[in-house]
Design an enzyme around this catalytic site. Sequence first.
Site, PDB file in Angstrom:
ATOM      1  N   PHE A 105       0.867  -1.179   0.000  1.00  0.00           N
ATOM      2  CA  PHE A 105       0.000   0.000   0.000  1.00  0.00           C
ATOM      3  C   PHE A 105       0.897   1.219   0.000  1.00  0.00           C
ATOM      4  CE2 PHE A 105       0.262  -1.519   4.451  1.00  0.00           C
ATOM      5  CZ  PHE A 105       0.892  -0.435   5.050  1.00  0.00           C
TER       6      PHE A 105
ATOM      7  N   TYR B 291      10.504  -1.534  -9.707  1.00  0.00           N
ATOM      8  CA  TYR B 291      11.227  -0.750  -8.696  1.00  0.00           C
ATOM      9  C   TYR B 291      12.035  -1.642  -7.752  1.00  0.00           C
ATOM     10  CZ  TYR B 291       6.892  -1.338  -5.873  1.00  0.00           C
ATOM     11  OH  TYR B 291       5.805  -1.849  -5.202  1.00  0.00           O
TER      12      TYR B 291
HETATM   13  N1  COA Z   1      -1.083   2.884   6.110  1.00  0.00           N
HETATM   14  C1  COA Z   1      -0.301   2.707   7.191  1.00  0.00           C
HETATM   15  N2  COA Z   1      -0.290   1.554   7.928  1.00  0.00           N
HETATM   16  C2  COA Z   1      -1.106   0.556   7.518  1.00  0.00           C
HETATM   17  C3  COA Z   1      -1.954   0.688   6.399  1.00  0.00           C
HETATM   18  C4  COA Z   1      -1.932   1.924   5.688  1.00  0.00           C
HETATM   19  N3  COA Z   1      -2.696   2.123   4.603  1.00  0.00           N
HETATM   20  N4  COA Z   1      -2.640  -0.480   6.255  1.00  0.00           N
HETATM   21  C5  COA Z   1      -2.225  -1.300   7.243  1.00  0.00           C
HETATM   22  N5  COA Z   1      -1.319  -0.682   8.015  1.00  0.00           N
HETATM   23  C6  COA Z   1      -0.640  -1.212   9.184  1.00  0.00           C
HETATM   24  C7  COA Z   1      -1.607  -1.614  10.285  1.00  0.00           C
HETATM   25  O1  COA Z   1      -2.020  -0.502  11.069  1.00  0.00           O
HETATM   26  C8  COA Z   1      -0.749  -2.608  11.067  1.00  0.00           C
HETATM   27  O2  COA Z   1       0.211  -1.967  11.840  1.00  0.00           O
HETATM   28  P1  COA Z   1      -0.007  -1.741  13.458  1.00  0.00           P
HETATM   29  O3  COA Z   1      -0.237  -3.101  14.041  1.00  0.00           O
HETATM   30  O4  COA Z   1       1.265  -1.102  13.914  1.00  0.00           O
HETATM   31  O5  COA Z   1      -1.211  -0.842  13.593  1.00  0.00           O
HETATM   32  C9  COA Z   1       0.043  -3.301   9.965  1.00  0.00           C
HETATM   33  O6  COA Z   1       0.032  -2.421   8.838  1.00  0.00           O
HETATM   34  C10 COA Z   1      -0.550  -4.619   9.552  1.00  0.00           C
HETATM   35  O7  COA Z   1      -1.878  -4.386   9.127  1.00  0.00           O
HETATM   36  P2  COA Z   1      -2.995  -5.519   9.238  1.00  0.00           P
HETATM   37  O8  COA Z   1      -4.249  -5.001   8.599  1.00  0.00           O
HETATM   38  O9  COA Z   1      -3.085  -6.028  10.637  1.00  0.00           O
HETATM   39  O10 COA Z   1      -2.310  -6.688   8.389  1.00  0.00           O
HETATM   40  P3  COA Z   1      -2.930  -7.778   7.476  1.00  0.00           P
HETATM   41  O11 COA Z   1      -1.977  -8.876   7.465  1.00  0.00           O
HETATM   42  O12 COA Z   1      -4.354  -8.067   7.838  1.00  0.00           O
HETATM   43  O13 COA Z   1      -2.996  -7.059   6.023  1.00  0.00           O
HETATM   44  C11 COA Z   1      -1.990  -5.694   4.293  1.00  0.00           C
HETATM   45  C12 COA Z   1      -1.852  -6.856   5.255  1.00  0.00           C
HETATM   46  C13 COA Z   1      -2.016  -4.395   5.112  1.00  0.00           C
HETATM   47  C14 COA Z   1      -0.810  -5.692   3.345  1.00  0.00           C
HETATM   48  C15 COA Z   1      -3.320  -5.747   3.504  1.00  0.00           C
HETATM   49  O14 COA Z   1      -3.417  -4.629   2.657  1.00  0.00           O
HETATM   50  C16 COA Z   1      -3.413  -7.023   2.680  1.00  0.00           C
HETATM   51  O15 COA Z   1      -3.890  -8.038   3.191  1.00  0.00           O
HETATM   52  N6  COA Z   1      -2.961  -6.995   1.425  1.00  0.00           N
HETATM   53  C17 COA Z   1      -2.886  -8.173   0.572  1.00  0.00           C
HETATM   54  C18 COA Z   1      -3.282  -7.868  -0.812  1.00  0.00           C
HETATM   55  C19 COA Z   1      -2.477  -6.775  -1.432  1.00  0.00           C
HETATM   56  O16 COA Z   1      -1.851  -5.971  -0.794  1.00  0.00           O
HETATM   57  N7  COA Z   1      -2.529  -6.721  -2.720  1.00  0.00           N
HETATM   58  C20 COA Z   1      -1.760  -5.787  -3.463  1.00  0.00           C
HETATM   59  C21 COA Z   1      -0.510  -6.431  -3.871  1.00  0.00           C
HETATM   60  S1  COA Z   1       0.408  -5.376  -4.925  1.00  0.00           S
END
Ligand code: COA
Length: 293
Positions: A105, A156
Amino acid sequence: MNYTNKMLRDGALKGKNIVVTGGGSGLGKSMTKYFLELGAKVAITSRNFEKLKTTAKELEDETGSVCLPLQCDVRHYDQVEAMRDQVLDAFGTVDILLNNAAGNFISPTERLSANAFDTIIDIVLKGTKNCTLAFGKHWIDTKYENTVVLNIVTTYAWTGSAYVVPSATAKAGVLALTRSLAVEWAKYGMRFNAIAPGPFPTKGAWDRLLPGELKEKFDLAKRVPLKRVGDHQELANLAAYLVSDFAAYVNGEVVTLDGGEWLKGAGQFNLLEEVPSEMWDMLEAMIRSKKNK
Ligand code: COA
């Protein structure tokens, strides 16, 4: 020109058993679909089992091949080993691992908590390492050869990029892993390659990378010399080729598939593209006039 045509001949992946991490949606799903169409059996993994089951059923109905949904969070090695054992139970062997699962993100880096940074590194770099190690060790132990690991990186990975720093850091690591093991594990009959895709629209990535109005503000197609985004079939064609025996001599390569996007940003004078052609007469005259001074 029709760049959405399917490239390989029918049955080109017949007899191949493939694991696609993050195969439930987006680009992973598109590549999985094409592998199935080419006759492979494919296990798809992600954290969301319900989504996986729906995707697997849809793809089986569309292609008539076998698609096995398996829940697995690639961040945890014990889950990866369990997933590997389940695929082996179901398919007998695995020939190809596609490390596609990713997380990303946009954010100014100073706004990230340590855990946020770790989360991306864990999914992208540690996840790729976990799967590579689990399958690689198995292939070595069982002396199973002619295997392939294909990693998805990004352009990148070698330039770095502001505002997606955890992803850039992790993908650079994946690139190093790809090239290192291409040499070290070739003796075990494994090939390692990577694809660096440019803009290929998917809901998951674009909602996180270009949320809300940013989509209109930054039209990614305009950044690409070929003036368009990629079509999923173009990526699926390249992935299918690289995992197939047609690419048996391709090892340690990273293939960029971005319409020239990253190079456009890299060349110092590429911005002269903006100069209208009629202005070049005047510019040339100005430059030539300096010659004798
Ligand atoms: N900006 C800043 N911090 C963020 C954020 C954002 N937009 N989104 C998540 N975070 C932080 C959370 O606050 C947490 O940190 P903290 O515990 O210190 O508060 C940490 O990142 C983990 O987030 P969480 O939602 O608990 O993790 P997750 O494992 O459920 O999700 C992500 C992982 C955030 C990468 C989620 O976007 C995801 O599942 N993505 C997978 C699909 C993807 O990204 N596809 C695109 C690939 S190019």
